[in-house]
Design a protein around this motif. Structure first.
Motif, PDB file in Angstrom:
ATOM      1  N   GLY A 103     -10.532  50.790   5.028  1.00  0.00           N
ATOM      2  CA  GLY A 103      -9.638  49.886   5.749  1.00  0.00           C
ATOM      3  C   GLY A 103     -10.369  48.667   6.278  1.00  0.00           C
ATOM      4  N   SER A 104     -11.636  48.854   6.670  1.00  0.00           N
ATOM      5  CA  SER A 104     -12.348  47.722   7.262  1.00  0.00           C
ATOM      6  C   SER A 104     -12.617  46.633   6.226  1.00  0.00           C
ATOM      7  N   ILE A 107      -9.408  44.741   6.327  1.00  0.00           N
ATOM      8  CA  ILE A 107      -9.287  43.997   7.582  1.00  0.00           C
ATOM      9  C   ILE A 107     -10.163  42.745   7.540  1.00  0.00           C
ATOM     10  N   SER A 160      -2.090  40.325   4.342  1.00  0.00           N
ATOM     11  CA  SER A 160      -2.082  41.769   4.084  1.00  0.00           C
ATOM     12  C   SER A 160      -1.218  42.076   2.876  1.00  0.00           C
ATOM     13  N   THR A 248       2.679  43.606  11.699  1.00  0.00           N
ATOM     14  CA  THR A 248       2.231  44.985  11.931  1.00  0.00           C
ATOM     15  C   THR A 248       2.460  45.836  10.691  1.00  0.00           C
ATOM     16  N   ILE A 249       3.691  45.772  10.177  1.00  0.00           N
ATOM     17  CA  ILE A 249       4.034  46.631   9.045  1.00  0.00           C
ATOM     18  C   ILE A 249       3.120  46.352   7.856  1.00  0.00           C
ATOM     19  N   SER A 251       0.165  44.747   7.685  1.00  0.00           N
ATOM     20  CA  SER A 251      -1.270  45.026   7.810  1.00  0.00           C
ATOM     21  C   SER A 251      -1.515  46.527   7.757  1.00  0.00           C
ATOM     22  N   LEU A 252      -0.589  47.317   8.296  1.00  0.00           N
ATOM     23  CA  LEU A 252      -0.750  48.775   8.192  1.00  0.00           C
ATOM     24  C   LEU A 252      -0.656  49.228   6.735  1.00  0.00           C
ATOM     25  N   ILE A 253       0.329  48.664   6.016  1.00  0.00           N
ATOM     26  CA  ILE A 253       0.454  49.002   4.590  1.00  0.00           C
ATOM     27  C   ILE A 253      -0.842  48.675   3.854  1.00  0.00           C
ATOM     28  N   ILE A 255      -3.908  48.516   5.035  1.00  0.00           N
ATOM     29  CA  ILE A 255      -4.991  49.442   5.381  1.00  0.00           C
ATOM     30  C   ILE A 255      -4.771  50.803   4.710  1.00  0.00           C
ATOM     31  N   VAL A 256      -3.524  51.281   4.743  1.00  0.00           N
ATOM     32  CA  VAL A 256      -3.229  52.585   4.136  1.00  0.00           C
ATOM     33  C   VAL A 256      -3.506  52.542   2.635  1.00  0.00           C
ATOM     34  N   GLU A 259      -7.256  52.631   1.926  1.00  0.00           N
ATOM     35  CA  GLU A 259      -7.860  53.961   2.059  1.00  0.00           C
ATOM     36  C   GLU A 259      -7.568  54.805   0.817  1.00  0.00           C
TER      37      GLU A 259
END
Lengths: 265, 331
Positions: A103-104, A107, A160, A248-249, A251-253, A255-256, A259
């Motif tokens: 994830g980093s 980011i 993202s 938010t949505i 950037s989370l997608i 990162i997920v 991973e």
């Protein structure tokens, strides 16, 4: 290079494509009318334009505000490109064998894209001001912070989104195809360049889910505020809410997906 | 102690079985060579061991850690010097090293000392503050090697460490690799296409082809396995066939005469040769020509992988990448 394109857009669209000019009355006609009528007509026209352009009375200011969001779109688009190139040059593998969270990596890519985007938006903002972007005297630091917070959220979400799209893409050709497919609809099916009221219903529906519309509208609300119009709190809150949710949505997608899917190709 | 253990390691891409139930161990402190034709499964194996790819089946442990379950621990214990040149051209050698230190969580104070240490090992200390774009291909490769060493890995993976380098640079890189093993006890897992490189450096070699290990052992054992040393000699007396007499001499395994040349298979070529000549002289014969032929790893390699050219499915990306790497190294 990246900065030239939006400047050309500013010039071509904002100046040559002056929508407000379309609804002006020929001067010789105006001269034949008594002054009190021309004043009334001017009033009516200003109100018409203002209602179409969500409160702003000239097209250049309207589209320059939207252009800031489009600049963010352009820079975000290329953030995915760097992932594709890192993969091609083997640099991505170097990151992937390092003991760091997947994830980093995403980011970091998003952050660099956001910084670049905001920097360019600031430049375009300055250029637009020189070209005739009308900002009232009441403009203050809070308005500026508001504008750039909106752009920051938009950039976070879009970067993202584009990086998430390119995580599994191997070739830059495929990446370009995907990006181009998204680019034009995102730009034109938004209120960045044209007022939403003059669009057909089906298009309006798309515009209303496009985050670029919300950031454009947010910026316009702050610019209006500088003309001593009261700050439209409900309008600003709505825009911020949508942008925060979007950022938010996505950037989370991102990162997920990183991973799970960020792997050697 | 085995530092790398693989059990039935398998990777399937669609229909292609790239690595097919491979099991081998690498001992701590040895240089292990992984040889094979293009598309044999070398890189896929390295990618699995360095946690870049997840195996379809089977397990592997590196430094006691599972490559899937403890992937991040494995990553902190290994170093990878990839085939690609991944050092950043816009940064100086020092900045590249500092970036690497950050990636591997080496604290800044410690990092400075170590950077100095590894940069002097690869003889780049004097140019550390120059931008990498001014480095030659060989210097970049050495910087890459220094980066792989920065966090004192237990196992260092070298993927084609000398591909496209000139002879001098190659010799220098060999020296570094030997030094790493002898002075620092680092286990080295390397792939290569150059047989003389594998012969000179590796303690043990695995030859992989079509996803399976075809041969594994010390270079010498492998060479012996395909027939050992051969002495070819010509005697001054052509009239009689002495091959039966020669076959009875010490060290000799087998002797055959083909026209006037005797082909003698022996066990220890260097020791056997003078003894055989002595014995021949005792028989009142004269030797007019003699040569000792030692098997090369090239022959071993061809023996196990066959001579046919590989018509594996062309991969444009792979070919481009190879061309680009060679070009970049040579600039």
């Amino acid at each position: 290079m990246m900065i030239i394109q939006p400047v050309i857009w500013l010039g071509l669209f904002g100046k040559a494509f002056n929508l407000t000019g379309l609804v002006s009355i020929p001067p010789q006609l105006l001269n034949q009318l008594p002054p009190y009528i021309t004043i009334q007509i001017a009033e009516i026209f200003n109100q018409m334009i203002s209602s179409i352009f969500s409160g702003i009375t000239d097209y250049f200011t309207y589209m320059a505000a939207g252009m800031l969001s489009v600049v963010i779109l352009f820079t975000s688009m290329f953030s995915g490109m760097s992932v594709v190139w890192d993969r091609r040059f083997g640099f991505l593998n170097k990151l992937l064998v390092a003991p760091i969270a997947r994830g980093s990596i995403v980011i970091a890519k998003v952050t660099s894209s956001v910084i670049r985007g905001l920097f360019q938006a600031a430049l375009v903002f300055a250029i637009a001001f020189a070209f005739g972007l009308k900002i009232g005297d009441a403009f203050n630091v809070l308005d500026l912070i508001g504008i750039f917070t909106g752009l920051f959220l938009l950039s976070l979400g879009l970067s993202s989104l584009f990086i998430a799209l390119t995580i599994r893409i191997r070739s830059w050709e495929a990446h370009m195809a995907v990006v181009n497919l998204l680019n034009l609809p995102l730009m034109f099916a938004s209120s960045a360049l044209f007022p939403i009221n003059i669009m057909p219903d089906w298009l309006q529906a798309i515009v209303k889910v496009n985050p670029i519309s919300y950031s454009s509208d947010l910026i316009r609300a702050f610019i209006l505020h500088s003309h001593s119009v009261g700050l439209d709190i409900s309008r600003i809150t709505l825009n911020f809410e949508v942008l925060i949710a979007f950022a938010t949505i996505f950037s989370l997608i991102g990162i997920v997906l990183a991973e799970r899917g960020l792997r050697k190709g | 102690m085995s530092i790398i253990e693989t059990k039935g390691l398998t990777k399937v891409f669609g229909k292609l079985i790239a690595v097919d139930h491979v099991s081998f161990n690498v001992e701590e402190g040895e240089i292990f060579g992984f040889l094979g034709p293009n598309g044999a499964g070398k890189t896929t194996t390295i990618n699995m061991l360095t946690t870049l790819l997840k195996p379809t089946e089977g397990t592997a442990k590196v430094a006691g850690m599972d490559i899937v379950k403890d992937a991040n621990k494995v990553r902190s214990l290994i170093g990878l010097v990839p085939q690609d040149l991944t050092v950043d051209e816009d940064l100086t050698g020092m900045e590249n090293m500092l970036l690497q230190a950050t990636l591997y969580n080496v604290p800044k104070e410690v990092a400075k000392k170590r950077i100095e240490e590894v940069l002097s090992l690869v003889e780049l200390k004097d140019v550390a503050n120059r931008k990498v774009e001014t480095y030659s291909g060989g210097m970049r490769k050495r910087l890459e090697l220094a980066e792989g060493l920065l966090h004192y890995p237990k196992v260092l993976f070298l993927d084609e460490p000398t591909l496209g380098l000139d002879v001098q640079t190659r010799a220098v890189i060999w020296d570094y690799i030997k030094k790493l093993k002898e002075e620092h006890g680092i286990t080295i897992f390397m792939t290569t296409h150059y047989m003389e490189e594998a012969d000179a450096l590796c303690d043990r070699i695995a030859i992989i082809d079509y996803g399976k290990i075809r041969a594994l052992g010390k270079p010498k054992e492998l060479k012996d396995s395909i027939g050992g040393d051969v002495i070819e000699l010509v005697l001054s007396d052509y009239s009689k066939d002495f091959s039966e007499d020669i076959a009875k001499m010490p060290y000799v395994i087998d002797a055959k005469r083909k026209s006037e040349t005797y082909r003698i298979k022996v066990s220890k070529g260097e020791e056997a040769l003078p003894k055989i000549i002595e014995n021949i002289l005792k028989m009142n014969l004269k030797v007019s020509k003699v040569s000792l032929i030692k098997p090369t790893l090239d022959q071993v390699y061809l023996e196990y992988t066959g001579r046919s050219l590989r018509e594996i499915e062309g991969n444009r990306e792979e070919v481009m990448r190879m061309m680009r790497n060679i070009r970049r190294v040579r600039q």
